[in-house]
Structure formats: C-alpha cells, structure tokens
Design a protein around this motif. Structure first.
Motif, PDB file in Angstrom:
ATOM      1  N   SER A 163       0.856  -1.190   0.000  1.00 35.20           N
ATOM      2  CA  SER A 163       0.000   0.000   0.000  1.00 35.20           C
ATOM      3  C   SER A 163       0.888   1.233   0.000  1.00 35.20           C
ATOM      4  N   PRO A 164       0.509   2.298  -0.705  1.00 35.91           N
ATOM      5  CA  PRO A 164       1.325   3.523  -0.681  1.00 35.91           C
ATOM      6  C   PRO A 164       1.369   4.175   0.695  1.00 35.91           C
ATOM      7  N   GLU A 165       0.272   4.079   1.445  1.00 35.29           N
ATOM      8  CA  GLU A 165       0.202   4.582   2.810  1.00 35.29           C
ATOM      9  C   GLU A 165      -0.299   3.443   3.697  1.00 35.29           C
ATOM     10  N   GLN A 166      -0.404   3.697   4.991  1.00 37.31           N
ATOM     11  CA  GLN A 166      -0.890   2.636   5.884  1.00 37.31           C
ATOM     12  C   GLN A 166      -2.264   2.166   5.413  1.00 37.31           C
ATOM     13  N   ALA A 180      -4.314   9.374  -1.588  1.00 33.59           N
ATOM     14  CA  ALA A 180      -4.337  10.774  -2.022  1.00 33.59           C
ATOM     15  C   ALA A 180      -4.946  11.659  -0.944  1.00 33.59           C
ATOM     16  N   ALA A 181      -6.035  11.203  -0.335  1.00 35.78           N
ATOM     17  CA  ALA A 181      -6.654  11.972   0.744  1.00 35.78           C
ATOM     18  C   ALA A 181      -5.761  12.025   1.980  1.00 35.78           C
ATOM     19  N   VAL A 182      -5.086  10.914   2.284  1.00 35.73           N
ATOM     20  CA  VAL A 182      -4.206  10.875   3.457  1.00 35.73           C
ATOM     21  C   VAL A 182      -3.058  11.872   3.299  1.00 35.73           C
ATOM     22  N   ARG A 183      -2.464  11.925   2.121  1.00 35.19           N
ATOM     23  CA  ARG A 183      -1.318  12.817   1.901  1.00 35.19           C
ATOM     24  C   ARG A 183      -1.736  14.282   1.953  1.00 35.19           C
ATOM     25  N   LEU A 184      -2.878  14.605   1.385  1.00 35.32           N
ATOM     26  CA  LEU A 184      -3.338  15.994   1.433  1.00 35.32           C
ATOM     27  C   LEU A 184      -3.668  16.425   2.856  1.00 35.32           C
ATOM     28  N   GLU A 185      -4.219  15.526   3.642  1.00 39.06           N
ATOM     29  CA  GLU A 185      -4.501  15.831   5.044  1.00 39.06           C
ATOM     30  C   GLU A 185      -3.204  16.017   5.822  1.00 39.06           C
ATOM     31  N   ARG A 186      -2.236  15.167   5.568  1.00 36.37           N
ATOM     32  CA  ARG A 186      -0.974  15.244   6.297  1.00 36.37           C
ATOM     33  C   ARG A 186      -0.162  16.481   5.904  1.00 36.37           C
ATOM     34  N   ASP A 187      -0.140  16.800   4.615  1.00 37.18           N
ATOM     35  CA  ASP A 187       0.706  17.893   4.142  1.00 37.18           C
ATOM     36  C   ASP A 187       0.071  19.262   4.306  1.00 37.18           C
ATOM     37  N   HIS A 189      -3.509  19.684   5.686  1.00 37.96           N
ATOM     38  CA  HIS A 189      -4.742  19.666   6.482  1.00 37.96           C
ATOM     39  C   HIS A 189      -5.971  19.864   5.604  1.00 37.96           C
ATOM     40  N   LEU A 190      -5.911  19.345   4.389  1.00 37.84           N
ATOM     41  CA  LEU A 190      -7.025  19.452   3.455  1.00 37.84           C
ATOM     42  C   LEU A 190      -7.879  18.188   3.507  1.00 37.84           C
ATOM     43  N   ASP A 191      -9.189  18.377   3.477  1.00 40.82           N
ATOM     44  CA  ASP A 191     -10.133  17.264   3.403  1.00 40.82           C
ATOM     45  C   ASP A 191     -10.544  17.127   1.940  1.00 40.82           C
ATOM     46  N   LEU A 192     -10.002  16.110   1.264  1.00 36.19           N
ATOM     47  CA  LEU A 192     -10.241  15.985  -0.176  1.00 36.19           C
ATOM     48  C   LEU A 192     -11.717  15.774  -0.480  1.00 36.19           C
ATOM     49  N   ALA A 193     -12.420  14.994   0.342  1.00 34.65           N
ATOM     50  CA  ALA A 193     -13.836  14.739   0.091  1.00 34.65           C
ATOM     51  C   ALA A 193     -14.655  16.023   0.136  1.00 34.65           C
ATOM     52  N   ALA A 194     -14.344  16.905   1.093  1.00 34.30           N
ATOM     53  CA  ALA A 194     -15.080  18.168   1.196  1.00 34.30           C
ATOM     54  C   ALA A 194     -14.630  19.174   0.143  1.00 34.30           C
ATOM     55  N   LEU A 195     -13.341  19.135  -0.208  1.00 31.96           N
ATOM     56  CA  LEU A 195     -12.806  20.107  -1.159  1.00 31.96           C
ATOM     57  C   LEU A 195     -13.195  19.792  -2.594  1.00 31.96           C
ATOM     58  N   TYR A 263      -5.649   7.583 -11.660  1.00 27.73           N
ATOM     59  CA  TYR A 263      -6.753   8.425 -11.179  1.00 27.73           C
ATOM     60  C   TYR A 263      -6.387   9.114  -9.868  1.00 27.73           C
ATOM     61  N   ALA A 264      -5.795   8.367  -8.931  1.00 24.81           N
ATOM     62  CA  ALA A 264      -5.410   8.963  -7.646  1.00 24.81           C
ATOM     63  C   ALA A 264      -4.327  10.017  -7.825  1.00 24.81           C
ATOM     64  N   THR A 265      -3.396   9.763  -8.732  1.00 27.73           N
ATOM     65  CA  THR A 265      -2.341  10.748  -8.989  1.00 27.73           C
ATOM     66  C   THR A 265      -2.925  12.051  -9.517  1.00 27.73           C
ATOM     67  N   LEU A 266      -3.894  11.947 -10.415  1.00 33.86           N
ATOM     68  CA  LEU A 266      -4.518  13.149 -10.965  1.00 33.86           C
ATOM     69  C   LEU A 266      -5.346  13.883  -9.912  1.00 33.86           C
ATOM     70  N   LEU A 267      -6.048  13.147  -9.067  1.00 32.61           N
ATOM     71  CA  LEU A 267      -6.814  13.787  -8.000  1.00 32.61           C
ATOM     72  C   LEU A 267      -5.900  14.594  -7.081  1.00 32.61           C
ATOM     73  N   GLU A 268      -4.820  13.974  -6.656  1.00 31.32           N
ATOM     74  CA  GLU A 268      -3.907  14.644  -5.742  1.00 31.32           C
ATOM     75  C   GLU A 268      -3.234  15.838  -6.406  1.00 31.32           C
ATOM     76  N   ALA A 269      -2.806  15.662  -7.660  1.00 31.25           N
ATOM     77  CA  ALA A 269      -2.142  16.763  -8.366  1.00 31.25           C
ATOM     78  C   ALA A 269      -3.093  17.936  -8.563  1.00 31.25           C
ATOM     79  N   ALA A 270      -4.346  17.646  -8.930  1.00 33.19           N
ATOM     80  CA  ALA A 270      -5.317  18.726  -9.130  1.00 33.19           C
ATOM     81  C   ALA A 270      -5.565  19.482  -7.830  1.00 33.19           C
ATOM     82  N   ALA A 271      -5.652  18.769  -6.706  1.00 29.37           N
ATOM     83  CA  ALA A 271      -5.883  19.433  -5.427  1.00 29.37           C
ATOM     84  C   ALA A 271      -4.684  20.296  -5.037  1.00 29.37           C
TER      85      ALA A 271
END
Length: 329
Positions: A163-166, A180-187, A189-195, A263-271
């Motif tokens: 797994s890329p994360e835990q 993707a959501a875990v990294r944005l939250e960690r880096d 404090h962004l909530d990808l689902a809400a954003l 897909y996850a890479t694009l989601l994270e990059a766009a955010a």
C-alpha cells in the motif's frame, strides 16, 4: 439542431454497440461453442463448423424474415448480456475500491477487516525496513559517504506493493485512492472529500477531461471482472472457459491497479495545484504557498457545518418537568 441531434444519436449508437452489443455477441458465441464442443471435444473445429452449417441451413434462417428475427434476437440477447455485465461491473468496482467496506453486511465486514489487518501488519514491517534504510543512508551522508540507493528503493517498492500509505481498505486499488486523501490531510490539512466538489467546478476543461478519462478507464478495468464472472459458469460445459475467466481476472486486476494509480495521482495533483484557486474564490488570503494553516482554513470553509441539535418535543419537556417536580421525586 437536427445535425446536433444526429451526431449525438450517432455517438450513442457507437457506445451502445461497443460497450454492450459487441462484448455480448462474443459471449453468446462462446456460449454456443461451449454447448457444442463440451469437455470431450474442446477444440474440435469441424464439429463446431458442422453445427453452424446446420443452423445456417435451418428453414427459419433461409428466409429474409427469419434472418431479420434471428438478427434482432441476437442483438437483443447481446445487449441484455451487456447490461448484466454493466450491473456486475458496478458491484465489481465497489469491491475493488472498497471505500464503504465498513457498511457492508456482517460477513463482508469481518472478512474485509481481517484482510485489512493482515495488510496493515505486512505494511508496518515493510515500512520499518524502508525507514531504517533511509536513516542509515542519512547518517552515512553526514559522514560524506554515499550509499547505494538500490536497497532503499527496493524497500520502498516492497512497501508500496502492499500500500502507498498505511492500509485502510482491503484492496490495493482502494488504498491507492485513499492515499491521495491521506497525503493531502498530512501535508496541508485538506479534506479531499469536502474540497473536491468546489475544486471540480473551477478546474480547467483540459484537467477535467484528463480526470474523467482516468475515471472511465477505472470503470472499464473493473468491468472485466464482471465478464470474468459471466464466463465462469461456462466452465461447467467447456473447460477452456475457466482459462478465459482466469485471464480476464488477471487482466482486470492489473488494469484496475494501473487505472486507480493514474486516477489517484490526478486527484492529488489537481488538489495541490488548484486548492489556492478555491481559496481565491472564497475570498481567503491565498498568497504564498499552501501551508497547514491556509489548508486548514480552506478545509473549514468548504466543510459544511453540522446540523444543530434537535429541539426537544413538548412531550419530552413535560416529562422532564414532571420528573423535576416534588411530586415526581
């Protein structure tokens, strides 16, 4: 207007033909071959061609009306099989991504929890090895010694294969999107689902096209699992169908993992690229790079407030007054 409707109808017909009819027609052909050949003659082409010739010489197929009815029946059957495959594909996608596995039936939750726990244990072991090798390389670098990065890269690859994360889900594809959501939250404090709904509305058209294409590729990849399930019962009549099932399942797994990663890479990059654009639209101070503070402030603005506590009903208030009165005591 007529030209636009005609072009739209043409595209819909092409999608109907490519997504439903052609795969369904191939499936019906394999069904006919399986029933004709059986286990005893799995590759007897003369037997198969003889049966096809007999069907072609049947009186019902000799007339134009019979041929039209036969063609319509084949198209309808192929489309019906395609619709069944799409329904199974939606279920297969839900299983591959496992985003809501904690709401599955009891037996599904227990199995998923067992798999997730086992993956978490394996991931922790691999992550410890990777971090130890990173620390050893950093210590060696302070002594002006550059170590061979091959072992460090191999340790990271071993961790990422789990797994890329835990792990939080029972599947690799689900954890890749969750990462993707875990990294944005960690880096930040962004909530990808809400954003994401706010972000999607302001993304450039080219970016949205890329993300949509990646999402459709993920859907098509998981649909292969549905076709594998449909071919599996044919193995009762014709054993090569088991080989087809296994091949489709392996291809589906590989393509699903690849599509989920894209897909996850694009989601994270766009955010990461456009989160500040959302802040600008909300009137927040977005000068400078995105930080924990600015990301947390943005997350607060895009997260809906919770509903207020419900008001007590008259019956409850009356019961409370009765219990607090001397007579109630």
């Amino acid at each position: 207007m007529g030209g636009l409707l005609g072009e739209l109808g043409k595209k819909l017909a092409e999608r109907w033909l490519s997504l439903l009819v052609l795969p369904g027609a191939l499936y019906l052909a394999v069904v006919a071959a399986a029933r004709t050949l059986g286990h005893t003659h799995p590759f007897d082409m003369s037997r198969l061609t003889g049966r096809i010739t007999a069907w072609a010489n049947a009186p019902a197929a000799a007339t134009v009306g019979g041929q039209v009815v036969l063609l319509a029946a084949v198209l309808a059957g192929a489309a019906a099989i395609g619709l069944v495959a799409q329904a199974l594909g939606s279920l297969a996608e839900r299983l591959h991504l496992a985003a809501d596995w904690r709401t599955w039936p009891t037996w599904g939750r227990r199995l998923s929890n067992r798999i997730t726990t086992r993956r978490q244990d394996r991931w922790r072991t691999a992550a410890e090895v990777w971090h130890h090798r990173r620390e050893d390389a950093a210590v060696a670098l302070t002594r002006s010694i550059r170590t061979d990065p091959a072992d460090r890269h191999a340790a990271r690859a071993a961790m990422t294969r789990i797994s890329p994360e835990q792990p939080d889900r029972p599947t690799w594809s689900g954890d890749r999107i969750h990462a993707a959501a875990v990294r944005l939250e960690r880096d930040y404090h962004l909530d990808l689902a809400a954003l994401w709904p706010h972000l999607w509305l302001i993304l450039p058209e080219t970016t949205r096209t890329e993300i949509t294409t990646a999402r459709q590729a993920l859907t098509r990849a998981t649909a292969l699992t549905a076709w594998a399930l449909l071919y599996l019962p044919l193995a009762l009549w014709w054993w090569p169908a088991a080989v087809i099932t296994a091949t489709l399942a392996l291809i589906s797994r590989h393509r699903t993992c690849t599509a989920a990663d894209t897909y996850a890479t694009l989601l994270e990059a766009a955010a990461r690229l456009h989160a500040r654009d959302v802040a600008d639209h909300l009137g927040l101070d977005s000068t400078g790079p995105l930080t924990h503070e600015s990301g947390g402030a943005l997350a607060l603005h895009v997260t809906p407030s919770p509903p207020p506590p419900p008001e007590e009903s008259p019956a409850i208030r009356q019961a409370d007054r009765a219990s607090s009165s001397p007579e109630g005591r």
